[in-house]
Write a protein that holds these residues in place. Structure first.
Motif, PDB file in Angstrom:
ATOM      1  N   LEU A 166     -41.251 -45.358  66.566  1.00  0.00           N
ATOM      2  CA  LEU A 166     -42.533 -44.672  66.510  1.00  0.00           C
ATOM      3  C   LEU A 166     -43.146 -44.603  67.904  1.00  0.00           C
ATOM      4  N   PRO A 167     -43.824 -43.500  68.226  1.00  0.00           N
ATOM      5  CA  PRO A 167     -44.196 -43.230  69.624  1.00  0.00           C
ATOM      6  C   PRO A 167     -45.274 -44.122  70.224  1.00  0.00           C
ATOM      7  N   GLU A 168     -46.246 -44.571  69.429  1.00  0.00           N
ATOM      8  CA  GLU A 168     -47.360 -45.322  70.004  1.00  0.00           C
ATOM      9  C   GLU A 168     -47.070 -46.818  70.082  1.00  0.00           C
ATOM     10  N   SER A 169     -46.620 -47.392  68.988  1.00  0.00           N
ATOM     11  CA  SER A 169     -46.427 -48.844  68.900  1.00  0.00           C
ATOM     12  C   SER A 169     -45.033 -49.301  69.292  1.00  0.00           C
ATOM     13  N   GLY A 170     -44.057 -48.387  69.226  1.00  0.00           N
ATOM     14  CA  GLY A 170     -42.669 -48.775  69.480  1.00  0.00           C
ATOM     15  C   GLY A 170     -42.024 -49.454  68.288  1.00  0.00           C
TER      16      GLY A 170
END
Length: 526
Positions: A363-367
Motif C-alpha cells: 500500500l502506498p502510504e503506510s507500506g
C-alpha cells in the motif's frame, strides 16, 4: 446489489465461501475516483467438486456476486496455478453458456510457467504432461483391478484436481494418444478455463517472473506489486515438503526415485530421466526391438496388420498363456507395480502447487503488505528468502523487509502442512515468523479458504492442519477468518492466543464482514 467499495485508503479483501477452493476479490481505491469505482483485482475462482459449504452457495453464486458487485468489469484477473479448485469456476456454465463471459476483464496475470515463449517453461510443462499421461493411464488400469480399492480412489481424486471429472480424464487420455498436450483441450475444464481467460482479457496475458521490477497497479494511487514466485530454479520447484524445523507437523518426504521412478518408467514404456526401469535389461524387450521385428515381418511380405497380429500373438502366448497351453501367468507382475501410482500422483499434485504465482501488494502510504501465496510449497518459500526488487523510484526492497511489513496473509493450500513454513525471525529462510515482524502486532490478520469437514471426512485430508491454525491464531491474536466458520469469536486469555483490547476487537469487527457468500476484511493504509 451494491458495488463493492474500496476504503478511502487501503484495500478491501473479499474471500468467497463457495467451498474448498480459492476466490479472492480485492478493491483498491481508484485514483481520482469515488470509493464505489475502485480498481478490482480477482485472484482465482475454483472449487473442489462437491465441497460446497452451503447448499445455497456454489461457484455460480459467487460469479453472479462478482458480476454484480463489480458492475461487470474486473481490471485484473490473476490465476495462481492450474488446479481445479483455483480455475474451474472460470469455465462454469449455465444453460450451456460460460457464466464468467458476462464479466469483462482488463488484463490477465499468469506465472512464467504458462508462457509458451519460455523454453524452460515449455520443457517443464512437457515433462509434467508426460507423467500426467502415465497417471491417467494408470488410473484407467486401476479401475479394472478390483483389489486396488482405496489406491484407485486416491489417484482419481488427485487427477480430478489436475484434469477434471472422470469424463474429462478420458478426453485427456484420448488427446494424449495423438501427440503432445496443447495449452487447451476441448472438454478439459482447467485448460479451457485458462485458454478462455487468455482470449477474454482485453489486454491479453502478462507473464510474471520472481524478482522482476516492482510495478504500480495502474489506476490506483500507487499500490505496488512484487512477484515472489514461482522460482525459476528447478531444484526449488521440486522441493516440496518442509524439512526439520521448517515443518509444523513431522512428515516423511516423498521423492520420485526407486519404486516411484520405476513405476513412471513402466507406464511410459521408456526408461525415466535417470534410466530407471522396473526390469533388469536382460529381462526386457525394448519397444524399438518389437517395432523392428514388425518391420522385418513386413519386409518378408507380411502386411503391417498381419505383422502386428503376429507380435500380439507372441506376447499373449508367452506371457498370458492360451487355452490348451501351459500356464505362463507366473511371468507377469500384474498390477503390483501400480502401487506407486498414488505417491506419484501426490507428488505431481504438489509440484503444480509449487508453481503457484505468489504476489505481494504494498500500500502506498503506510507500506503495509498483503501476501497471496496460492498453494506455494517449500521450495517456493525458500526461494523468496534472498530476493530483492528494484522499485519504480529507483530504490531496492529486500525480502525480509517486504515480508516484515506483511499485515495480511492468505494461507496457502487450505492450511495444509506443506504450504506454510515454520521457523523464527532469525531463520535464514522465509517463514511465518518473518511475516509482520516489522508491523504493529495489532495489524496481522489471516484468511483460510477451507471446508475442513469435507476435506477430513470425504477426502482424508488434514485441512487445515491444527498446528498451523494455532500458529496463525497466536500471531493474529484470534483474527483468523476461515471459510467454514460462521463467525470469528473474540479470543480469551485462556485460549493462549493473546487477548485483544476492547478497542482492538471493535476495530477488527468494524473492518470485517462475515456474510453468507463471502467474508471481508479492510486493511487501512494509515
Amino acid at each position: 446489489m451494491a458495488r463493492m467499495k474500496a476504503p478511502p485508503s487501503g484495500a478491501r479483501i473479499r474471500m468467497y465461501r463457495q467451498g474448498q477452493g480459492d476466490c479472492f476479490l480485492i478493491a483498491f481505491p481508484r485514483s481520482g475516483a469515488s470509493p464505489d469505482n475502485p480498481v478490482y483485482l480477482l485472484i482465482d475462482c475454483g472449487i473442489m467438486n462437491g465441497s460446497e459449504i452451503r447448499d445455497d452457495v456454489d461457484v455460480a453464486t459467487v460469479i453472479d456476486n462478482i458480476h454484480e458487485c463489480t458492475n461487470g468489469f474486473i481490471d485484473y484477473v490473476v490465476v495462481t496455478h492450474e488446479h481445479a479448485d483455483h480455475v474451474n469456476g472460470f469455465n462454469k456454465k449455465r444453460g450451456g453458456k460460460r457464466i464468467f463471459e458476462k464479466i469483462d476483464v482488463g488484463q490477465l496475470w499468469l506465472a512464467w510457467t504458462e508462457d509458451g515463449d519460455d523454453a524452460f517453461a515449455n520443457d517443464l510443462r512437457d515433462r509434467f504432461n508426460d507423467q500426467l499421461v502415465a497417471l491417467a493411464e494408470a488410473e484407467h488400469r486401476l479401475r479394472a483391478d478390483t483389489a486396488s480399492g482405496v489406491r484407485s480412489q486416491m489417484v482419481s481424486q488427485l487427477l480430478e484436481l489436475e484434469i477434471g471429472p472422470e469424463a474429462e480424464r478420458r478426453t485427456f487420455r484420448d488427446a494424449a494418444s495423438t501427440g503432445p498436450i496443447p495449452f487447451a483441450i476441448d472438454g478439459i475444464t482447467n485448460k479451457r478455463a485458462i485458454k478462455f481467460l487468455r482470449d477474454h482479457a482485453e489486454a491479453g496475458p502478462v507473464f510474471l517472473r520472481p524478482g522482476q521490477t516492482a510495478f504500480k497497479i495502474d489506476g490506483t494511487e500507487g499500490a505496488l506489486t512484487f512477484v515472489l514466485g514461482p522460482p525459476r530454479d528447478e531444484t526449488m520447484l521440486l522441493s516440496l515438503d518442509p524439512v526439520g524445523d521448517e515443518e509444523f507437523h513431522a512428515r516423511h518426504t516423498l521423492k520420485l526415485s526407486g519404486e516411484a521412478a520405476s513405476f513412471y518408467a513402466a507406464m511410459t514404456k521408456t526408461p525415466g530421466a535417470a534410466g530407471v526401469s522396473p526390469f533388469a535389461p536382460r529381462f526386457a524387450t525394448l519397444a524399438k526391438d518389437v517395432e523392428h521385428q514388425g518391420s522385418r515381418e513386413v519386409d518378408k511380405g507380411w502386411s503391417s496388420d498381419d505383422a502386428h497380429d503376429r507380435i500380439n500373438a507372441y506376447h499373449a502366448r508367452t506371457y498370458y498363456g492360451t487355452a490348451g497351453t501351459r500356464d505362463e501367468t507366473w511371468r507377469r507382475i500384474d498390477s503390483q507395480w501400480l502401487e506407486m501410482a498414488e505417491p506419484l500422483a501426490l507428488r505431481l499434485n504438489h509440484e503444480v502447487n509449487n508453481t503457484s504465482l505468489v504476489l505481494a501488494f504494498e500500500l502506498p502510504e503506510s507500506g503495509k503488505v498483503l501476501l497471496f501465496t496460492g498453494d506455494a510449497q517449500r521450495g517456493n518459500w525458500l526461494s523468496w528468502s534472498t530476493l530483492s526488487w528494484q522499485r519504480p523510484d529507483g530504490g531496492t526492497t529486500h525480502a525480509r523487509d517486504l515480508l516484515g511489513r506483511c499485515v495480511f496473509y492468505k494461507c496457502g493450500h487450505h492450511g495444509s502442512h506443506n504450504a506454510t513454513l515454520n521457523g523464527n525471525v532469525d531463520s535464514d529462510y522465509a517463514n511465518l515468523a518473518w511475516l509482520g515482524k516489522d508491523a504493529p502486532d495489532d495489524e496481522f490478520v489471516a484468511m483460510v479458504p477451507v471446508h475442513s469437514k469435507w476435506a477430513n471426512e470425504k477426502q482424508g485430508w488434514n485441512h487445515p492442519l491444527p498446528a498451523i491454525v494455532d500458529a496463525l491464531m497466536k500471531k493474529a491474536r484470534g483474527r483468523v477468518l476461515l471459510n467454514d466458520v460462521k463467525r470469528v469469536k473474540r479470543p480469551k486469555a485462556s485460549d493462549g492466543h493473546g487477548k485483544l483490547t476492547d478497542t482492538e476487537w471493535t476495530a477488527f469487527k468494524d473492518q470485517s464482514i462475515e456474510a453468507k457468500v463471502y467474508k471481508e476484511y479492510v486493511v487501512l493504509d494509515e
